[in-house]
Write an enzyme that holds these catalytic residues in place. Structure first.
Site, PDB file in Angstrom:
ATOM      1  N   PRO A   1       9.440  82.984  67.627  1.00 56.43           N
ATOM      2  CA  PRO A   1       8.510  82.284  66.736  1.00 56.43           C
ATOM      3  C   PRO A   1       8.887  80.807  66.600  1.00 56.43           C
ATOM      4  O   PRO A   1      10.077  80.479  66.553  1.00 56.43           O
ATOM      5  CB  PRO A   1       8.690  82.989  65.376  1.00 56.43           C
ATOM      6  CG  PRO A   1       9.512  84.195  65.628  1.00 56.43           C
ATOM      7  CD  PRO A   1      10.183  84.055  66.948  1.00 56.43           C
ATOM      8  N   VAL A   2       7.869  79.926  66.576  1.00 61.30           N
ATOM      9  CA  VAL A   2       8.162  78.485  66.484  1.00 61.30           C
ATOM     10  C   VAL A   2       8.478  78.069  65.050  1.00 61.30           C
ATOM     11  O   VAL A   2       8.095  78.751  64.093  1.00 61.30           O
ATOM     12  CB  VAL A   2       6.981  77.614  67.003  1.00 61.30           C
ATOM     13  CG1 VAL A   2       6.808  77.781  68.490  1.00 61.30           C
ATOM     14  CG2 VAL A   2       5.707  77.916  66.259  1.00 61.30           C
TER      15      VAL A   2
ATOM     16  N   GLY B   1      13.651  78.382  62.868  1.00 61.51           N
ATOM     17  CA  GLY B   1      15.120  78.353  62.773  1.00 61.51           C
ATOM     18  C   GLY B   1      15.766  79.273  63.785  1.00 61.51           C
ATOM     19  O   GLY B   1      16.974  79.489  63.747  1.00 61.51           O
ATOM     20  N   LEU B   2      14.958  79.827  64.709  1.00 63.00           N
ATOM     21  CA  LEU B   2      15.517  80.752  65.706  1.00 63.00           C
ATOM     22  C   LEU B   2      15.746  80.078  67.057  1.00 63.00           C
ATOM     23  O   LEU B   2      15.986  80.749  68.057  1.00 63.00           O
ATOM     24  CB  LEU B   2      14.602  81.970  65.871  1.00 63.00           C
ATOM     25  CG  LEU B   2      14.416  82.814  64.600  1.00 63.00           C
ATOM     26  CD1 LEU B   2      13.453  83.967  64.858  1.00 63.00           C
ATOM     27  CD2 LEU B   2      15.750  83.373  64.102  1.00 63.00           C
ATOM     28  N   GLY B   3      15.644  78.763  67.091  1.00 64.16           N
ATOM     29  CA  GLY B   3      16.049  78.030  68.290  1.00 64.16           C
ATOM     30  C   GLY B   3      15.019  77.982  69.405  1.00 64.16           C
ATOM     31  O   GLY B   3      15.384  77.878  70.576  1.00 64.16           O
TER      32      GLY B   3
ATOM     33  N   ASP C   1      22.348  74.767  68.980  1.00 65.81           N
ATOM     34  CA  ASP C   1      21.236  75.565  69.519  1.00 65.81           C
ATOM     35  C   ASP C   1      21.212  75.525  71.046  1.00 65.81           C
ATOM     36  O   ASP C   1      21.013  76.560  71.705  1.00 65.81           O
ATOM     37  CB  ASP C   1      19.886  75.037  68.987  1.00 65.81           C
ATOM     38  CG  ASP C   1      19.710  75.316  67.506  1.00 65.81           C
ATOM     39  OD1 ASP C   1      20.714  75.604  66.834  1.00 65.81           O
ATOM     40  OD2 ASP C   1      18.560  75.245  67.024  1.00 65.81           O
TER      41      ASP C   1
ATOM     42  N   SER D   1      12.996  75.540  70.180  1.00 65.81           N
ATOM     43  CA  SER D   1      13.017  74.231  70.859  1.00 65.81           C
ATOM     44  C   SER D   1      14.153  74.167  71.865  1.00 65.81           C
ATOM     45  O   SER D   1      13.976  73.699  73.002  1.00 65.81           O
ATOM     46  CB  SER D   1      13.217  73.092  69.852  1.00 65.81           C
ATOM     47  OG  SER D   1      12.304  73.205  68.808  1.00 65.81           O
TER      48      SER D   1
HETATM   49  C1  MEV Z   1      18.989  73.820  62.838  1.00 66.00           C
HETATM   50  O1  MEV Z   1      18.789  75.037  63.582  1.00 66.00           O
HETATM   51  C2  MEV Z   1      20.381  73.755  62.319  1.00 66.00           C
HETATM   52  C3  MEV Z   1      20.810  72.434  61.702  1.00 66.00           C
HETATM   53  O2  MEV Z   1      22.220  72.530  61.485  1.00 66.00           O
HETATM   54  C4  MEV Z   1      20.533  71.261  62.587  1.00 66.00           C
HETATM   55  C5  MEV Z   1      21.351  71.273  63.868  1.00 66.00           C
HETATM   56  O3  MEV Z   1      22.408  71.914  63.918  1.00 66.00           O
HETATM   57  O4  MEV Z   1      20.914  70.594  64.818  1.00 66.00           O
HETATM   58  C6  MEV Z   1      20.143  72.211  60.358  1.00 66.00           C
END
Ligand code: MEV
Length: 299
Positions: free
Chosen positions: A85-86, A89-91, A136, A93
């Site tokens: 999923p975009v 927070g699951l990476g 990531d 990108s």
């Molecule tokens: C984003 O997935 C996590 C952060 O720590 C940013 C990063 O590590 O680039 C918020």
């Protein structure tokens, strides 16, 4: 034609603090983004699964630009499909960036090592987002459990992993910049929190090596308290986190930048279903996922 896929990830410890050089622990998960490159036509064409997220094409275009320093790229079609999923927070990108670079590397026989792919991925994220840690892109390249900034790879964790997705989209760069502002205003307070998160990651690494998931969960809960303290929690994530904890998770916290996106819970594998159902009843969606040892790979 070449096709490469790269995995998404969850953070066990250390998001935000890792932006300031503190330690973080992240695990690759079994959701992948696939990039297929064929040579044809005129110019560079991108056909992306992320149609509703034009930002993602920016990662692909920037990755090509970085790669072009090594090798000329022209007349290719790039097709992207994804299970991640975009803006969650699951990476997603990092996965599309790493898979693009690895596919270009193979197509043009550029001879890049995994470390070089991860580094070019990091440079790409940095340019697109303005701020990024190497977490990531490193975990998506290497797979398994990684320690950043040390860049060590450990085996995948073997407990159950459940993800809650709020469906509330967030911008990583906006969340990072919000934390930076808070840190700038109260350095004597926030610097200590960042140090503490880094210490938790260091302890977390030792616990991963011992497969001590109860203690890892306990510390993830402490990490969540500090993410709340730096202002990246939202009530919807709290609902999911508390639902997971009260249904037997060893620990549950935000994964990634926060402000929306996802939370992660770890548990005994026998508890996954109950926890996923409880999260789904509390808010948004949930799914059970598996850690994976495999980073970027040819399909
Ligand atoms: C984003 O997935 C996590 C952060 O720590 C940013 C990063 O590590 O680039 C918020």
């Amino acid at each position: 034609m070449v096709r490469f896929s790269a995995p998404g990830k969850v953070f066990l410890f250390g998001e935000h603090a890792v932006v300031y050089g503190k330690k973080a622990v992240a695990c690759a998960i079994d959701l992948r983004t696939t990039v297929e490159i064929t040579r044809s036509g005129k110019g560079i064409h991108i056909q992306s699964a992320f149609k509703d997220d034009p930002d993602k094409n920016q990662y692909i275009k920037t990755a090509i630009k970085k790669f072009q320093v090594r090798h000329d790229v022209s007349d290719i079609n790039i097709k992207v499909t994804s299970q991640i999923p975009v803006a969650s927070g699951l990476g997603s990108s990092a996965a599309v960036t790493v898979a693009t670079i690895a596919a270009l590397n193979e197509e043009y026989q550029a001879g890049m090592t995994r470390d070089e792919i991860a580094f070019m991925g990091y440079q790409t994220e940095l340019e697109v987002q303005g701020a990024a840690s190497p977490t990531d892109t490193f975990v998506s390249t290497m797979g398994g459990t990684v320690i950043v900034p040390d860049k060590r790879k450990l085996p995948p964790i073997t407990c159950g992993v459940v993800v809650g997705h709020t469906g509330i989209s967030k911008s990583t760069s906006r969340m990072v910049s919000r934390v930076r502002t808070l840190k700038g205003k109260y350095p004597e307070v926030i610097d200590g929190i960042m140090d503490c998160i880094g210490n938790m990651s260091a302890r977390g690494e030792a616990l991963v090596l011992k497969n001590d998931y109860k203690s890892i969960g306990e510390l993830m809960n402490v990490n969540q308290g500090l993410l709340d303290a730096i202002g990246v929690n939202i009530p919807e994530l709290s609902l999911q986190i508390h639902a997971a904890r009260s249904h037997g998770a060893y620990g549950a916290k935000i994964t990634g930048a926060g402000g929306g996106g996802c939370m992660v819970a770890i548990c005994d594998p026998s508890r996954c279903k109950d926890i996923a159902n409880a999260i789904g009843r509390s808010f948004g969606d949930s799914f059970i996922t598996k850690p994976t040892a495999e980073g970027v790979r040819r399909e």
